[in-house]
Motif scaffolding. Structure first.
Motif, PDB file in Angstrom:
ATOM      1  N   GLN A  64     -21.110 -32.440  25.175  1.00 12.46           N
ATOM      2  CA  GLN A  64     -22.263 -31.843  24.674  1.00 12.46           C
ATOM      3  C   GLN A  64     -22.834 -30.530  25.549  1.00 12.46           C
ATOM      4  O   GLN A  64     -22.415 -30.550  26.917  1.00 12.46           O
ATOM      5  CB  GLN A  64     -23.704 -32.787  24.444  1.00 12.46           C
ATOM      6  N   ARG A 107     -26.581 -28.227  25.780  1.00 14.07           N
ATOM      7  CA  ARG A 107     -27.958 -27.852  25.136  1.00 14.07           C
ATOM      8  C   ARG A 107     -28.361 -26.416  25.305  1.00 14.07           C
ATOM      9  O   ARG A 107     -28.241 -25.918  26.637  1.00 14.07           O
ATOM     10  CB  ARG A 107     -28.877 -29.011  25.934  1.00 14.07           C
ATOM     11  N   SER A 120     -29.009 -29.453  20.719  1.00 14.36           N
ATOM     12  CA  SER A 120     -27.778 -29.902  21.348  1.00 14.36           C
ATOM     13  C   SER A 120     -26.661 -29.837  20.419  1.00 14.36           C
ATOM     14  O   SER A 120     -26.807 -30.170  19.050  1.00 14.36           O
ATOM     15  CB  SER A 120     -28.209 -31.438  21.831  1.00 14.36           C
ATOM     16  N   THR A 132     -22.779 -31.236  19.736  1.00 13.34           N
ATOM     17  CA  THR A 132     -21.534 -32.175  20.462  1.00 13.34           C
ATOM     18  C   THR A 132     -20.468 -31.601  19.901  1.00 13.34           C
ATOM     19  O   THR A 132     -20.311 -31.280  18.554  1.00 13.34           O
ATOM     20  CB  THR A 132     -21.985 -33.525  20.027  1.00 13.34           C
TER      21      THR A 132
END
Length: 105
Positions: A49, A51, A101, A103
């Protein structure tokens, strides 16, 4: 490890990625400030991930197709070094878009 190599948004003509870099302010007695500098890649964390949020990695949107009001959303798509893409939605709150975020699939 994969990295984000580009970002786009459905409400903007183009977008860029920036990250904070320490910077000495010559006019303020050499005190430190953070300067947002363009970056070509943003590495994914161990969880796969990344952010984008105020004070950290940020996506800047340019030439918006329409003004964004508080509560409006934008779909953000990131291009990964591996050739994959990932998409998320960010909501506009106050003066900045709410962080998202992403992924990697």
């Amino acid at each position: 490890a994969d990295s984000v190599t580009g970002v786009s948004a459905d409400v903007a003509q183009f977008a860029t990625m920036v990250s904070p870099q320490p910077h000495r302010m010559p006019t303020s007695g050499g005190s430190r400030a953070m300067l947002m500098s363009p970056v070509a890649t943003v590495p994914l964390g161990r969880t796969g991930q990344v952010r984008f949020a105020p004070g950290g990695h940020t996506a800047l949107l340019y030439n918006l197709q329409r003004p964004l009001a508080v509560g409006d959303s934008a779909r953000l798509t990131v291009q990964l070094q591996s050739g994959r893409t990932a998409t998320t939605t960010a909501r506009h709150e106050r003066k900045v878009m709410k962080h998202s975020s992403i992924t990697a699939p």
